[in-house]
Design an enzyme around this catalytic site. Structure first.
Site, PDB file in Angstrom:
ATOM      1  N   ASN A 124      40.135  44.577  44.979  1.00 36.21           N
ATOM      2  CA  ASN A 124      41.327  44.893  45.768  1.00 36.21           C
ATOM      3  C   ASN A 124      41.860  46.248  45.315  1.00 36.21           C
ATOM      4  O   ASN A 124      42.471  46.362  44.256  1.00 36.21           O
ATOM      5  CB  ASN A 124      42.376  43.783  45.542  1.00 36.21           C
ATOM      6  CG  ASN A 124      43.667  44.061  46.279  1.00 36.21           C
ATOM      7  OD1 ASN A 124      43.758  45.011  47.074  1.00 36.21           O
ATOM      8  ND2 ASN A 124      44.675  43.249  46.007  1.00 36.21           N
ATOM      9  N   TRP A 125      41.615  47.267  46.126  1.00 39.60           N
ATOM     10  CA  TRP A 125      42.002  48.627  45.732  1.00 39.60           C
ATOM     11  C   TRP A 125      43.480  48.893  45.977  1.00 39.60           C
ATOM     12  O   TRP A 125      43.978  49.984  45.650  1.00 39.60           O
ATOM     13  CB  TRP A 125      41.134  49.667  46.476  1.00 39.60           C
ATOM     14  CG  TRP A 125      39.670  49.614  46.113  1.00 39.60           C
ATOM     15  CD1 TRP A 125      39.091  48.763  45.193  1.00 39.60           C
ATOM     16  CD2 TRP A 125      38.606  50.412  46.641  1.00 39.60           C
ATOM     17  NE1 TRP A 125      37.724  48.997  45.123  1.00 39.60           N
ATOM     18  CE2 TRP A 125      37.400  50.010  46.004  1.00 39.60           C
ATOM     19  CE3 TRP A 125      38.541  51.435  47.586  1.00 39.60           C
ATOM     20  CZ2 TRP A 125      36.163  50.588  46.286  1.00 39.60           C
ATOM     21  CZ3 TRP A 125      37.301  52.021  47.874  1.00 39.60           C
ATOM     22  CH2 TRP A 125      36.133  51.605  47.225  1.00 39.60           C
ATOM     23  N   LYS A 126      44.152  47.934  46.595  1.00 37.65           N
ATOM     24  CA  LYS A 126      45.594  48.064  46.861  1.00 37.65           C
ATOM     25  C   LYS A 126      45.915  49.418  47.518  1.00 37.65           C
ATOM     26  O   LYS A 126      45.084  49.953  48.230  1.00 37.65           O
ATOM     27  CB  LYS A 126      46.400  47.838  45.578  1.00 37.65           C
ATOM     28  CG  LYS A 126      46.038  46.501  44.917  1.00 37.65           C
ATOM     29  CD  LYS A 126      47.022  46.052  43.881  1.00 37.65           C
ATOM     30  CE  LYS A 126      46.543  44.754  43.242  1.00 37.65           C
ATOM     31  NZ  LYS A 126      47.510  44.191  42.308  1.00 37.65           N
ATOM     32  N   GLU A 140      45.936  33.256  42.303  1.00 25.73           N
ATOM     33  CA  GLU A 140      46.453  34.426  41.600  1.00 25.73           C
ATOM     34  C   GLU A 140      47.860  34.128  41.105  1.00 25.73           C
ATOM     35  O   GLU A 140      48.834  34.327  41.855  1.00 25.73           O
ATOM     36  CB  GLU A 140      46.493  35.631  42.551  1.00 25.73           C
ATOM     37  CG  GLU A 140      45.132  36.070  43.037  1.00 25.73           C
ATOM     38  CD  GLU A 140      45.098  37.573  43.280  1.00 25.73           C
ATOM     39  OE1 GLU A 140      44.195  38.214  42.736  1.00 25.73           O
ATOM     40  OE2 GLU A 140      45.979  38.107  43.969  1.00 25.73           O
ATOM     41  N   HIS A 177      48.683  37.787  49.833  1.00 23.45           N
ATOM     42  CA  HIS A 177      48.726  38.314  48.462  1.00 23.45           C
ATOM     43  C   HIS A 177      50.180  38.289  47.986  1.00 23.45           C
ATOM     44  O   HIS A 177      51.101  38.531  48.771  1.00 23.45           O
ATOM     45  CB  HIS A 177      48.174  39.743  48.444  1.00 23.45           C
ATOM     46  CG  HIS A 177      47.961  40.256  47.058  1.00 23.45           C
ATOM     47  ND1 HIS A 177      49.008  40.712  46.282  1.00 23.45           N
ATOM     48  CD2 HIS A 177      46.851  40.347  46.295  1.00 23.45           C
ATOM     49  CE1 HIS A 177      48.535  41.070  45.098  1.00 23.45           C
ATOM     50  NE2 HIS A 177      47.229  40.865  45.082  1.00 23.45           N
ATOM     51  N   SER A 224      44.735  40.300  36.449  1.00 23.06           N
ATOM     52  CA  SER A 224      44.340  41.076  35.271  1.00 23.06           C
ATOM     53  C   SER A 224      42.899  40.834  34.821  1.00 23.06           C
ATOM     54  O   SER A 224      42.601  40.802  33.627  1.00 23.06           O
ATOM     55  CB  SER A 224      45.297  40.798  34.105  1.00 23.06           C
ATOM     56  OG  SER A 224      46.628  41.036  34.495  1.00 23.06           O
TER      57      SER A 224
HETATM   58  P1  PGA Z   1      45.058  43.009  38.921  1.00 25.24           P
HETATM   59  O1  PGA Z   1      45.300  42.696  40.482  1.00 25.24           O
HETATM   60  O2  PGA Z   1      43.607  42.756  38.655  1.00 25.24           O
HETATM   61  O3  PGA Z   1      45.443  44.434  38.759  1.00 25.24           O
HETATM   62  O4  PGA Z   1      45.924  42.055  38.158  1.00 25.24           O
HETATM   63  C1  PGA Z   1      44.795  41.546  41.061  1.00 25.24           C
HETATM   64  C2  PGA Z   1      45.410  41.353  42.407  1.00 25.24           C
HETATM   65  O5  PGA Z   1      46.624  41.595  42.538  1.00 25.24           O
HETATM   66  O6  PGA Z   1      44.734  40.988  43.368  1.00 25.24           O
END
Ligand code: PGA
Length: 262
Positions: free
Chosen positions: A9-11, A166, A94, A214
């Site tokens: 997930n590159w956000k 998550e 999400h 994380s």
């Molecule tokens: P993160 O993000 O690996 O930086 O915790 C995961 C996510 O929000 O999908």
């Protein structure tokens, strides 16, 4: 055995040029494995160019969000209908969408329905906040989020989908609090139980349930070893091609080991 799913997930990071560069690097570092499915979730802007660039034997694409209406006067939005021939998956619900964009249970439910209606596989994210966890409400939250999101779906729709656990308190906490494998195991079990009660054994056993929060190359193997864990959804670590390709390699190793010991 279910294929292991690794979703990066590159956000809201990377320009189209940077995204293309990262996809190029990943292509060099990741081998195609029969047992691991690798999905990239770039910004919506990069989906089109990446759909032409990527080697489809190695990568699939996901959008990070879409609007629940197929078309209409919704300025600034992109619908599942528009994404239909670009992506295999859309991430829905999400925690950042739930928290910062006020997506409630009903909106998430409508998005999941729109996703399925447009023949795209949903990756439904669920998970409790820190406050809910402290109050001992994790199971209730998972129940509410899963049962509402699937409300309008048939068994057939549900059996192909992906659910990502998550826990909100464990997202992007690098160096801070990490979910313990035992916590993850309990939550994954709870989600599968929910599916079993709603749709029976066959559906519950075919849904892929993955973990995110994380995840990096250091902890990936530990989470992949959690019973019932079908994959991972790394955010920050997916922006680093060394880390992301190491996570994919760990998934391949883990899959091989469990096949051999089965
Ligand atoms: P993160 O993000 O690996 O930086 O915790 C995961 C996510 O929000 O999908």
């Amino acid at each position: 055995m279910r294929k292991t799913l690794i979703v990066g997930n590159w956000k809201m990071h990377l320009s189209t040029h940077e995204a293309s560069l990262l996809a190029h690097r990943l292509n060099d570092h990741i081998e195609a494995h029969q047992d691991v499915e690798v999905v990239l979730a770039p910004s919506v802007l990069s989906l089109q160019p990446l759909s032409v660039q990527i080697d489809r034997r190695k990568f699939r694409l996901a959008a990070q969000n879409a609007n629940e209406h197929d078309q209409g006067a919704y300025t600034g939005e992109v619908s599942f209908t528009m994404l239909h021939d670009l992506v295999h998956y859309v991430i829905i619900g999400h925690s950042e969408r739930r928290l910062y964009f006020n997506e409630g249970l009903e909106t998430v439910r409508d998005k999941v329905a729109a996703c399925v209606r447009n023949k795209i596989t949903p990756i439904l994210c669920v998970g409790e906040t820190h406050v809910e966890r402290k109050a001992g409400e994790t199971n209730q939250v998972l129940h509410d989020q899963v049962s509402t999101a699937l409300m309008h779906l048939t068994s057939r729709d549900v059996q192909d989908m992906v659910i990502a656990y998550e826990p909100v308190w464990a997202i992007s906490t690098f160096g801070g609090e990490l979910a313990k494998p035992a916590d993850v195991e309990a939550a994954l079990k709870r989600i599968r139980l929910e599916l079993r009660e709603l749709y029976g054994d066959k559906v519950a056993d075919s849904v892929r349930i993955i973990y995110g929060g994380s995840v990096d190359d250091q902890v990936a193997a530990g989470y992949l070893a959690v019973p019932g864990c079908d994959g991972l959804l790394p955010g920050s670590a997916s922006l680093n091609y060394h880390k992301f390709s190491a996570i994919v390699a760990a998934a391949h190793r883990q899959h091989k080991q469990s096949r051999e010991s089965a």
